[in-house]
Design a protein around this motif. Sequence first.
Motif, PDB file in Angstrom:
ATOM      1  N   GLY A  46       2.432   9.271   9.797  1.00 21.10           N
ATOM      2  CA  GLY A  46       3.159   8.002   9.815  1.00 21.10           C
ATOM      3  C   GLY A  46       2.255   6.783   9.847  1.00 21.10           C
ATOM      4  N   ILE A  47       1.154   6.872  10.594  1.00 16.45           N
ATOM      5  CA  ILE A  47       0.287   5.698  10.658  1.00 16.45           C
ATOM      6  C   ILE A  47      -0.596   5.556   9.423  1.00 16.45           C
ATOM      7  CG2 ILE A  47       0.293   5.591  13.173  1.00 16.45           C
ATOM      8  CD1 ILE A  47      -2.531   6.744  13.126  1.00 16.45           C
ATOM      9  N   THR A  48      -0.658   6.587   8.594  1.00 14.54           N
ATOM     10  CA  THR A  48      -1.419   6.428   7.352  1.00 14.54           C
ATOM     11  C   THR A  48      -0.639   5.636   6.300  1.00 14.54           C
ATOM     12  OG1 THR A  48      -0.653   8.538   6.475  1.00 14.54           O
ATOM     13  CG2 THR A  48      -2.756   8.542   7.661  1.00 14.54           C
ATOM     14  N   LEU A  49       0.672   5.544   6.445  1.00 15.16           N
ATOM     15  CA  LEU A  49       1.464   4.810   5.459  1.00 15.16           C
ATOM     16  C   LEU A  49       1.071   3.335   5.343  1.00 15.16           C
ATOM     17  CD1 LEU A  49       4.960   6.430   5.978  1.00 15.16           C
ATOM     18  CD2 LEU A  49       3.373   6.769   4.084  1.00 15.16           C
ATOM     19  N   PRO A  50       0.868   2.609   6.443  1.00 13.29           N
ATOM     20  CA  PRO A  50       0.386   1.225   6.282  1.00 13.29           C
ATOM     21  C   PRO A  50      -0.998   1.151   5.649  1.00 13.29           C
ATOM     22  CG  PRO A  50       1.312   1.526   8.463  1.00 13.29           C
ATOM     23  CD  PRO A  50       1.228   2.879   7.835  1.00 13.29           C
ATOM     24  N   VAL A  51      -1.832   2.131   5.904  1.00 17.10           N
ATOM     25  CA  VAL A  51      -3.165   2.157   5.281  1.00 17.10           C
ATOM     26  C   VAL A  51      -3.025   2.317   3.770  1.00 17.10           C
ATOM     27  CG1 VAL A  51      -5.341   3.412   5.155  1.00 17.10           C
ATOM     28  CG2 VAL A  51      -4.253   3.038   7.368  1.00 17.10           C
ATOM     29  N   SER A  53      -0.370   1.576   1.955  1.00 14.93           N
ATOM     30  CA  SER A  53       0.231   0.367   1.378  1.00 14.93           C
ATOM     31  C   SER A  53      -0.767  -0.784   1.347  1.00 14.93           C
ATOM     32  CB  SER A  53       1.506  -0.015   2.136  1.00 14.93           C
ATOM     33  OG  SER A  53       1.230  -0.305   3.482  1.00 14.93           O
ATOM     34  N   GLY A  54      -1.645  -0.843   2.340  1.00 17.42           N
ATOM     35  CA  GLY A  54      -2.710  -1.852   2.296  1.00 17.42           C
ATOM     36  C   GLY A  54      -3.658  -1.613   1.135  1.00 17.42           C
ATOM     37  N   ALA A  55      -3.931  -0.350   0.834  1.00 21.90           N
ATOM     38  CA  ALA A  55      -4.765  -0.035  -0.328  1.00 21.90           C
ATOM     39  C   ALA A  55      -4.069  -0.453  -1.613  1.00 21.90           C
ATOM     40  CB  ALA A  55      -5.092   1.457  -0.343  1.00 21.90           C
ATOM     41  N   ALA A  56      -2.749  -0.278  -1.661  1.00 21.34           N
ATOM     42  CA  ALA A  56      -1.999  -0.708  -2.847  1.00 21.34           C
ATOM     43  C   ALA A  56      -2.096  -2.224  -3.021  1.00 21.34           C
ATOM     44  CB  ALA A  56      -0.539  -0.272  -2.739  1.00 21.34           C
ATOM     45  N   LEU A  57      -2.018  -2.965  -1.914  1.00 20.75           N
ATOM     46  CA  LEU A  57      -2.190  -4.426  -1.990  1.00 20.75           C
ATOM     47  C   LEU A  57      -3.590  -4.787  -2.481  1.00 20.75           C
ATOM     48  CD1 LEU A  57      -0.525  -5.913   1.204  1.00 20.75           C
ATOM     49  CD2 LEU A  57       0.144  -6.263  -1.172  1.00 20.75           C
ATOM     50  N   TYR A  58      -4.580  -4.132  -1.947  1.00 17.40           N
ATOM     51  CA  TYR A  58      -5.959  -4.405  -2.369  1.00 17.40           C
ATOM     52  C   TYR A  58      -6.124  -4.150  -3.862  1.00 17.40           C
ATOM     53  CZ  TYR A  58     -10.931  -3.795  -3.080  1.00 17.40           C
ATOM     54  OH  TYR A  58     -12.202  -3.892  -3.572  1.00 17.40           O
ATOM     55  N   LEU A  59      -5.648  -3.006  -4.316  1.00 17.35           N
ATOM     56  CA  LEU A  59      -5.771  -2.695  -5.737  1.00 17.35           C
ATOM     57  C   LEU A  59      -4.991  -3.678  -6.591  1.00 17.35           C
ATOM     58  CD1 LEU A  59      -5.526   1.182  -5.587  1.00 17.35           C
ATOM     59  CD2 LEU A  59      -7.562  -0.181  -6.061  1.00 17.35           C
ATOM     60  N   ARG A  60      -3.827  -4.087  -6.134  1.00 11.77           N
ATOM     61  CA  ARG A  60      -3.007  -5.030  -6.906  1.00 11.77           C
ATOM     62  C   ARG A  60      -3.709  -6.370  -7.070  1.00 11.77           C
ATOM     63  NH1 ARG A  60      -1.806  -8.622  -9.316  1.00 11.77           N
ATOM     64  NH2 ARG A  60       0.144  -9.744  -9.455  1.00 11.77           N
ATOM     65  N   TYR A  61      -4.267  -6.907  -5.981  1.00 10.65           N
ATOM     66  CA  TYR A  61      -4.797  -8.268  -6.025  1.00 10.65           C
ATOM     67  C   TYR A  61      -6.283  -8.360  -6.359  1.00 10.65           C
ATOM     68  CZ  TYR A  61      -0.350  -9.946  -4.407  1.00 10.65           C
ATOM     69  OH  TYR A  61       0.981 -10.243  -4.327  1.00 10.65           O
ATOM     70  N   PHE A  62      -7.037  -7.300  -6.175  1.00  7.89           N
ATOM     71  CA  PHE A  62      -8.473  -7.385  -6.416  1.00  7.89           C
ATOM     72  C   PHE A  62      -8.976  -6.512  -7.569  1.00  7.89           C
ATOM     73  CE2 PHE A  62      -7.999  -8.663  -1.993  1.00  7.89           C
ATOM     74  CZ  PHE A  62      -8.620  -9.894  -2.046  1.00  7.89           C
ATOM     75  N   LEU A  77       8.495  -6.966  -4.117  1.00  3.56           N
ATOM     76  CA  LEU A  77       8.877  -5.626  -3.644  1.00  3.56           C
ATOM     77  C   LEU A  77       7.699  -4.920  -2.966  1.00  3.56           C
ATOM     78  CD1 LEU A  77      11.101  -4.432  -6.617  1.00  3.56           C
ATOM     79  CD2 LEU A  77      11.846  -5.127  -4.334  1.00  3.56           C
ATOM     80  N   LEU A  78       6.498  -5.108  -3.503  1.00  3.07           N
ATOM     81  CA  LEU A  78       5.315  -4.510  -2.878  1.00  3.07           C
ATOM     82  C   LEU A  78       5.120  -5.058  -1.473  1.00  3.07           C
ATOM     83  CD1 LEU A  78       2.764  -2.745  -2.996  1.00  3.07           C
ATOM     84  CD2 LEU A  78       1.602  -4.679  -4.069  1.00  3.07           C
ATOM     85  N   TRP A  79       5.214  -6.378  -1.318  1.00  2.00           N
ATOM     86  CA  TRP A  79       5.059  -6.975   0.004  1.00  2.00           C
ATOM     87  C   TRP A  79       6.157  -6.524   0.961  1.00  2.00           C
ATOM     88  CZ3 TRP A  79       1.138  -9.072   2.375  1.00  2.00           C
ATOM     89  CH2 TRP A  79       0.074  -9.553   1.609  1.00  2.00           C
ATOM     90  N   LEU A  80       7.374  -6.404   0.448  1.00  4.89           N
ATOM     91  CA  LEU A  80       8.479  -5.917   1.277  1.00  4.89           C
ATOM     92  C   LEU A  80       8.202  -4.498   1.767  1.00  4.89           C
ATOM     93  CD1 LEU A  80      11.336  -6.440   2.389  1.00  4.89           C
ATOM     94  CD2 LEU A  80      12.209  -5.488   0.259  1.00  4.89           C
ATOM     95  N   ALA A  81       7.687  -3.651   0.884  1.00  7.96           N
ATOM     96  CA  ALA A  81       7.353  -2.280   1.266  1.00  7.96           C
ATOM     97  C   ALA A  81       6.229  -2.258   2.295  1.00  7.96           C
ATOM     98  CB  ALA A  81       6.958  -1.479   0.031  1.00  7.96           C
ATOM     99  N   VAL A  82       5.189  -3.074   2.098  1.00  8.38           N
ATOM    100  CA  VAL A  82       4.056  -3.110   3.037  1.00  8.38           C
ATOM    101  C   VAL A  82       4.524  -3.555   4.418  1.00  8.38           C
ATOM    102  CG1 VAL A  82       1.893  -4.292   3.571  1.00  8.38           C
ATOM    103  CG2 VAL A  82       2.296  -3.417   1.271  1.00  8.38           C
ATOM    104  N   ILE A  83       5.299  -4.613   4.454  1.00 11.65           N
ATOM    105  CA  ILE A  83       5.784  -5.135   5.743  1.00 11.65           C
ATOM    106  C   ILE A  83       6.696  -4.104   6.419  1.00 11.65           C
ATOM    107  CG2 ILE A  83       7.245  -6.897   6.801  1.00 11.65           C
ATOM    108  CD1 ILE A  83       6.063  -8.842   4.658  1.00 11.65           C
ATOM    109  N   SER A  84       7.605  -3.501   5.658  1.00 11.96           N
ATOM    110  CA  SER A  84       8.522  -2.507   6.227  1.00 11.96           C
ATOM    111  C   SER A  84       7.772  -1.300   6.780  1.00 11.96           C
ATOM    112  CB  SER A  84       9.521  -2.032   5.164  1.00 11.96           C
ATOM    113  OG  SER A  84      10.276  -3.103   4.690  1.00 11.96           O
ATOM    114  N   LEU A  85       6.835  -0.780   6.006  1.00  7.45           N
ATOM    115  CA  LEU A  85       6.069   0.381   6.467  1.00  7.45           C
ATOM    116  C   LEU A  85       5.234   0.054   7.695  1.00  7.45           C
ATOM    117  CD1 LEU A  85       4.932   1.884   3.064  1.00  7.45           C
ATOM    118  CD2 LEU A  85       6.490   2.917   4.713  1.00  7.45           C
ATOM    119  N   THR A  86       4.658  -1.134   7.733  1.00  9.48           N
ATOM    120  CA  THR A  86       3.843  -1.525   8.882  1.00  9.48           C
ATOM    121  C   THR A  86       4.692  -1.685  10.139  1.00  9.48           C
ATOM    122  OG1 THR A  86       2.288  -2.608   7.384  1.00  9.48           O
ATOM    123  CG2 THR A  86       2.171  -3.221   9.711  1.00  9.48           C
TER     124      THR A  86
END
Length: 103
Positions: A46-51, A53-62, A77-86
């Motif tokens: 469960g705690i790996t899910l925010p990690v 999703s954070g990697a998905a954000l990094y890949l998306r923006y960088f 939608l990506l931000w909504l998923a990241v916030i929800s999972l966190t």
Amino acid sequence: RHTRYGTVTGVQTCALPIFYPLLALTFYLFLGDAKAMVNFGGFIQGITLPVISGAALYLRYFKTDRRIAPAWWWDLLLWLAVISLTVLAGWAAFDYFRKLMHW
């Protein structure tokens, strides 16, 4: 082995699949409670899910070329998923430790 984003070491590809079963075996030998091990495994997953999703954000923006970037609503939608999972992972961690400490 070399990839576009750097070198993938043997530690990353070989040691991790060996490490986690050994960690589980160690917990079993010291705790001896299979139910606690299943709960702990679910907590760790469960705690790996925010990690992730954070990697998905990094890949998306960088790492995403702007020419193939998704529409703005995909970012939303990506931000909504990241916030929800966190938030859910944070609540799960709190609840897990609350039960562990018998609060």
